[in-house]
Scaffold this active site. Structure first.
Site, short mmCIF file in Angstrom:
data_model
loop_
_atom_site.label_atom_id
_atom_site.label_comp_id
_atom_site.label_asym_id
_atom_site.label_seq_id
_atom_site.Cartn_x
_atom_site.Cartn_y
_atom_site.Cartn_z
CE1 TYR A 131 1.12 22.78 4.14
CE2 TYR A 131 0.93 20.66 3.42
CZ TYR A 131 0.83 22.09 3.32
OH TYR A 131 1.58 21.87 2.31
CG PHE A 292 -4.70 35.63 45.58
CD1 PHE A 292 -4.84 35.23 46.66
CD2 PHE A 292 -4.67 34.82 44.72
CE1 PHE A 292 -4.34 34.09 47.20
CE2 PHE A 292 -4.31 33.46 45.16
CZ PHE A 292 -3.90 33.09 46.01
CB CYS A 293 -6.06 38.30 40.32
SG CYS A 293 -7.91 38.15 41.07
CG ASP A 472 -11.57 31.80 41.30
OD1 ASP A 472 -10.81 29.95 41.08
OD2 ASP A 472 -11.19 32.11 41.35
C1 LIG Z 1 2.77 25.39 -0.55
O1 LIG Z 1 4.37 24.65 0.16
C2 LIG Z 1 5.41 24.65 -0.50
C3 LIG Z 1 6.15 23.65 0.12
O2 LIG Z 1 5.48 23.16 0.46
C4 LIG Z 1 6.02 25.58 -0.80
O3 LIG Z 1 7.43 25.68 -1.75
C5 LIG Z 1 5.28 26.61 -1.79
O4 LIG Z 1 4.93 27.97 -2.34
C6 LIG Z 1 3.14 26.78 -0.72
N1 LIG Z 1 2.44 27.70 -1.59
C7 LIG Z 1 1.91 28.69 -1.60
C8 LIG Z 1 1.52 29.22 -2.48
O5 LIG Z 1 2.46 29.38 -0.06
#
Ligand SMILES: *[C@@H]1O[C@H](CO)[C@@H](O)[C@H](O)[C@H]1NC(C)=O
Ligand SMILES: *[C@@H]1O[C@H](CO)[C@@H](O)[C@H](O)[C@H]1NC(C)=O
Ligand SMILES: *[C@@H]1O[C@H](CO)[C@@H](O)[C@H](O)[C@H]1NC(C)=O
Ligand SMILES: *[C@@H]1O[C@H](CO)[C@@H](O)[C@H](O)[C@H]1NC(C)=O
Ligand SMILES: *[C@@H]1O[C@H](CO)[C@@H](O)[C@H](O)[C@H]1NC(C)=O
Ligand SMILES: *[C@@H]1O[C@H](CO)[C@@H](O)[C@H](O)[C@H]1NC(C)=O
Length: 646
Positions: A131, A292-293, A472
């Site tokens: 995540y 230059f930039c 710079d």
């Molecule tokens: C949350 O993650 C799972 C997989 O890890 C997935 O199947 C599911 O759809 C996700 N839920 C949402 C609301 O996106």
């Protein structure tokens, strides 16, 4: 939305309403982004609260192009944006590919989903994703691991490659207060390294205080990379705000159109010849900076300009307003220039069209810079709009062989065209880092370049009628001419420091190139010539080691000068010297002189600016070393440094 989210929301709301910071329209997320398993209820970690006047609105995000998300199509898909609107907003065609790290503006529709504003993007999980990686690396901080987890209603679920998940992106709509205050849009700006709220606000022409208030920050608050900052906007953002300013400093070298090009060591004569051309030079340096930039081909891997000054922003924005009015002002200005700076040629637009074959692609160098042929000599021609008078006035004070020269100017249909000296060998960075054309610059050439740069800066610090700081300096802003003599370019950020040496100014606009900015400037905004001395130390280090500044930083913990410790302060210094020097110089330099140079660099990089030598001392030391090296067949020319200041 889950029950727990509701509670969290409730608590955060409670906390928010109890603390004084609470005037915040939306609390800044801060460091909470990295702690996925804990939720700091006082931040906007789950998204910005639905506290706006409307539940749905037009909003904007920023994103930095990163393969594979570097085209209009892929970025629109990733961020749930309309691709034709995205292309239009960024002034590019729909099939455009963006340079890596180019900042892209993303128009989105932002809506309340429960208690938080969000844009629902969707993403197919890749092998190895977490995540945190999805939120921070792929979405660059536009989402958070906490909100992804909440969206998925569990903290622990594993992510399986191939699953499509919903990714809520951080956006918000103006509150009633903001709306009353003229704010029509909020832009979720992705902060990157070394940025400050003031610089980000300046980019969009917004008052820093308002941005701070929008995010519940105080002036002393710290902001972190890969987090979002809400920027309150009156008008939709424009691509010039995010692209034009990024450019810092590029270089170019040149040949004066009206003067025969100097040959190797005859710079002295040349300088005198050029005295008459002063005005041109000044203009040229400014334009040069800009050029230059533009030249900056691989900006992504190179020095990255951190923040853009509001000045450059203004100059880009101004002209768009009242063209007719502006046109007549410009005409007046054009006339006044030709009387002040006699050496500055005023070209007709037709002349420039002829010089560039009607701005044909074959003459295109980069950005809005073209190579033109004027009277048989090359020139760099840069198109720009905005108020260029400040720049021209600055350039008017500068006349030095090692500072890029502006030779002419033209005006047509609301745009300025500045004609600069053409530095045929381009930016120094291409030669030291990329070993262009397999050419390895030898010791004498490198020493000459260092001496040239020191000479140019010394002039800027001491002999301009009001002393200026370049602010710079970096290896992309040093351009090389056909003889590999250095010309400092990109004076776009230069400013004057009135008074004697030791005097300084304070600024809240931190502008410059990452890795080259002196600690006192980064921390306290102190502007003095010692800023350039520090940057010069960094540049010399690059020249001698052949390494890019970002690589050098990888070798140290805190201060760049640590790379010198093994050479200067350890017993086996000689051996360590061999490791530090550019391998392509192996056996082709005198270790004695190299040590002297590293000591000089060490002094330039001192943390306390008052411990650093001034540019004059540096120039003198380098001259002595150069003189001692004179035995080599490639004689170094120590040009007379002082040209009459105007
Ligand atoms: C949350 O993650 C799972 C997989 O890890 C997935 O199947 C599911 O759809 C996700 N839920 C949402 C609301 O996106
Ligand atoms: C945040 O909310 C949770 C309950 O959802 C609570 O356990 C935790 O103590 C709160 N954290 C803070 C810093 O208030
Ligand atoms: C909105 O503005 C009013 C007065 O200008 C002020 O009293 C109030 O605290 C502000 N509310 C927020 C959330 O900033
Ligand atoms: C994208 O925007 C354009 C013009 O704003 C509109 O014509 C088009 O229908 C939009 N496309 C989608 C898929 O919404
Ligand atoms: C975003 O997705 C969530 C579910 O994942 C849904 O509850 C919410 O209504 C959606 N919001 C919008 C604006 O589409
Ligand atoms: C977040 O992502 C960026 C690249 O987008 C990366 O440079 C940075 O290291 C990441 N942060 C962490 C804590 O991994």
């Amino acid at each position: 939305m889950s029950f727990s989210r509701f509670i969290i929301f409730g608590i955060s709301f409670f906390l928010i309403s109890c603390f004084p910071v609470i005037v915040a329209q939306q609390p800044y997320i801060g460091r909470a982004t990295t702690v996925c398993d804990s939720r700091d209820n006082s931040t906007s970690v789950l998204g910005y609260t639905c506290n706006g006047l409307r539940r749905s609105c037009q909003a904007y995000l920023t994103f930095r192009a990163q393969p594979p998300y570097d085209s209009v199509a892929t970025i629109s898909t990733l961020l749930a944006a309309n691709s034709s609107q995205l292309a239009q907003l960024n002034s590019v065609p729909e099939n455009a590919l963006f340079d890596t790290n180019r900042m892209v503006l993303v128009p989105v529709t932002c809506s309340c989903s429960g208690e938080h504003y969000q844009v629902n993007a969707s993403y197919v999980v890749q092998q190895g994703d977490t995540y945190f990686m999805i939120a921070n690396n792929t979405f660059q901080g536009l989402s958070t691991c906490q909100t992804l987890q909440a969206e998925n209603d569990t903290l622990t679920r594993n992510l399986y490659a191939g699953t499509r998940i919903t990714v809520p992106l951080r956006c918000a709509c103006p509150t009633k207060n903001q709306s009353d205050d003229g704010v029509n849009y909020l832009l979720s700006y992705l902060i990157t390294w070394n940025q400050f709220v003031s610089g980000i606000s300046a980019l969009f022409g917004v008052d820093t205080g308002r941005t701070l208030a929008a995010n519940g920050l105080s002036e002393s608050s710290i902001v972190y990379p890969f987090t979002t900052l809400l920027v309150p906007l009156q008008d939709p953002p424009t691509s010039s705000q995010v692209t034009a300013p990024q450019p810092p400093p590029p270089p170019f070298s040149t040949q004066p159109p009206s003067v025969p090009p100097p040959s190797g060591g005859s710079s002295k004569t040349w300088i005198y010849v050029v005295v008459g051309v002063v005005g041109g030079l000044v203009l040229a340096s400014v334009v040069g900076g800009i050029l230059f930039c533009v030249f900056f081909r691989k900006q992504k891997q190179k020095a990255e300009t951190v923040v853009v000054s509001s000045q450059s922003f203004e100059s880009i924005e101004k002209p768009l307003k009242k063209e007719a009015d502006e046109d007549s002002h410009s005409q007046d200005f054009l006339e006044s220039i030709s009387s002040i700076a006699q050496s500055l040629k005023v070209y007709t637009f037709e002349e420039l069209k002829a010089a560039t074959q009607d701005f044909s692609p074959s003459c295109w160098i980069k950005g809005s810079v073209y190579r033109g042929t004027i009277n048989g000599d090359f020139a760099a021609i840069k198109k720009m709009n905005g108020d260029v008078s400040k720049e021209i006035n600055l350039l008017n004070k500068i006349n030095h062989f090692n500072l890029i020269r502006l030779s002419g100017v033209s005006f047509n249909e609301g745009n300025w065209y500045l004609v600069y000296e053409y530095a045929s060998n381009g930016p120094l960075s291409e030669w030291i880092h990329e070993k262009r054309d397999q050419t390895i610059m030898d010791w004498n050439q490198r020493l000459q370049i260092a001496l040239d740069v020191a000479s140019g800066l010394n002039y800027l610090h001491r002999y301009t009628s009001s002393p200026h700081v370049h602010k710079d300096l970096n290896s992309s802003n040093v351009l090389l001419d056909q003889d590999f003599r250095a010309k400092i370019a990109n004076f776009g950020l230069a400013r004057s420091v009135e008074g004697q040496e030791g005097q300084f100014a304070l600024t809240r606009h931190i502008v410059g190139t990452k890795g080259y900015m002196a600690p006192e400037y980064l921390e306290n905004g102190i502007v003095s010539p010692m800023l350039d001395v520090y940057a010069f130390g960094v540049l010399m280090l690059e020249i001698l080691t052949g390494k890019e500044v970002s690589l050098l930083y990888e070798e140290v913990n805190t201060e760049l000068s640590e790379v010198l410790t093994p050479v200067l302060y350890q017993d086996n210094g000689q051996e360590n010297l061999r490791n530090l020097m550019d391998p392509s110089l192996q056996g082709k330099y005198s270790p004695e002189f190299a040590l002297v140079l590293f000591r000089l660099i060490d002094s330039c990089l001192k943390k306390d600016p008052s411990d650093r030598p001034n540019m004059d001392d540096i120039f003198q030391s380098l001259s002595r070393i150069a003189t001692s090296t004179l035995s080599g067949e490639w004689a170094i020319s120590i040009s007379e440094q002082r040209t009459t200041p105007r």
